[in-house]
Write a protein that holds these residues in place. Sequence first.
Motif, mmCIF file in Angstrom:
data_model
loop_
_atom_site.group_PDB
_atom_site.id
_atom_site.type_symbol
_atom_site.label_atom_id
_atom_site.label_comp_id
_atom_site.label_asym_id
_atom_site.label_seq_id
_atom_site.Cartn_x
_atom_site.Cartn_y
_atom_site.Cartn_z
ATOM 1 N N LEU A 80 -6.894 -13.289 -0.632
ATOM 2 C CA LEU A 80 -5.839 -13.387 -1.648
ATOM 3 C C LEU A 80 -5.726 -12.089 -2.434
ATOM 4 O O LEU A 80 -4.621 -11.604 -2.698
ATOM 5 C CB LEU A 80 -6.127 -14.545 -2.612
ATOM 6 C CG LEU A 80 -5.989 -15.948 -2.063
ATOM 7 C CD1 LEU A 80 -6.416 -16.964 -3.110
ATOM 8 C CD2 LEU A 80 -4.568 -16.207 -1.608
ATOM 9 N N THR A 81 -6.853 -11.532 -2.799
ATOM 10 C CA THR A 81 -6.865 -10.274 -3.545
ATOM 11 C C THR A 81 -6.228 -9.155 -2.725
ATOM 12 O O THR A 81 -5.448 -8.356 -3.245
ATOM 13 C CB THR A 81 -8.307 -9.896 -3.939
ATOM 14 O OG1 THR A 81 -8.857 -10.956 -4.727
ATOM 15 C CG2 THR A 81 -8.360 -8.611 -4.728
ATOM 16 N N ALA A 82 -6.534 -9.095 -1.446
ATOM 17 C CA ALA A 82 -5.958 -8.071 -0.574
ATOM 18 C C ALA A 82 -4.445 -8.243 -0.484
ATOM 19 O O ALA A 82 -3.703 -7.250 -0.507
ATOM 20 C CB ALA A 82 -6.593 -8.147 0.814
ATOM 21 N N TRP A 83 -3.970 -9.478 -0.391
ATOM 22 C CA TRP A 83 -2.536 -9.735 -0.331
ATOM 23 C C TRP A 83 -1.863 -9.266 -1.616
ATOM 24 O O TRP A 83 -0.833 -8.584 -1.579
ATOM 25 C CB TRP A 83 -2.294 -11.227 -0.095
ATOM 26 C CG TRP A 83 -0.841 -11.573 0.067
ATOM 27 C CD1 TRP A 83 -0.133 -11.556 1.229
ATOM 28 C CD2 TRP A 83 0.074 -11.957 -0.955
ATOM 29 N NE1 TRP A 83 1.170 -11.920 0.982
ATOM 30 C CE2 TRP A 83 1.329 -12.174 -0.345
ATOM 31 C CE3 TRP A 83 -0.044 -12.152 -2.328
ATOM 32 C CZ2 TRP A 83 2.446 -12.567 -1.065
ATOM 33 C CZ3 TRP A 83 1.083 -12.539 -3.047
ATOM 34 C CH2 TRP A 83 2.300 -12.748 -2.413
ATOM 35 N N ILE A 84 -2.439 -9.599 -2.762
ATOM 36 C CA ILE A 84 -1.889 -9.183 -4.058
ATOM 37 C C ILE A 84 -1.946 -7.663 -4.204
ATOM 38 O O ILE A 84 -0.984 -7.037 -4.651
ATOM 39 C CB ILE A 84 -2.650 -9.872 -5.212
ATOM 40 C CG1 ILE A 84 -2.354 -11.373 -5.210
ATOM 41 C CG2 ILE A 84 -2.296 -9.244 -6.553
ATOM 42 C CD1 ILE A 84 -3.262 -12.188 -6.108
#
Length: 124
Positions: A80-84
Amino acid sequence: MDDDRLDRAFVALGDPVRRAIIARLSRGPATVGELSEPFPITMQAVSRHIKVLEDAGLVTRSRDAQRRPVHLDAAALEELTAWIDRYRLDAERAYRRLDAVLAAAASVPSTGDPRRTDTKEKEP
């Protein structure tokens, strides 16, 4: 992370109780009973919240004798952090380019009316 899983994760994190459960699990595994202590809701309601987090792939459960601790899946949060971050970095690059354009424009001296070709005032 596929779109369906991403959707489930963000929906799961949209609830304050589930975000608090994730925050608690970031400190280590806990049982449903331990997770339900700070909330004015039943253990069954907390179990349903955990099920939503589990379906989203954010937490897992294991068996430890009679205990069934819940664990945070840190790898899922990293996804999720990578996507954001991908979109955050794009936005930051755009703002840096805008800052450079504004800084360049601010460093050019103003000559008054850009349509005038003469810069000296005429004497009366």
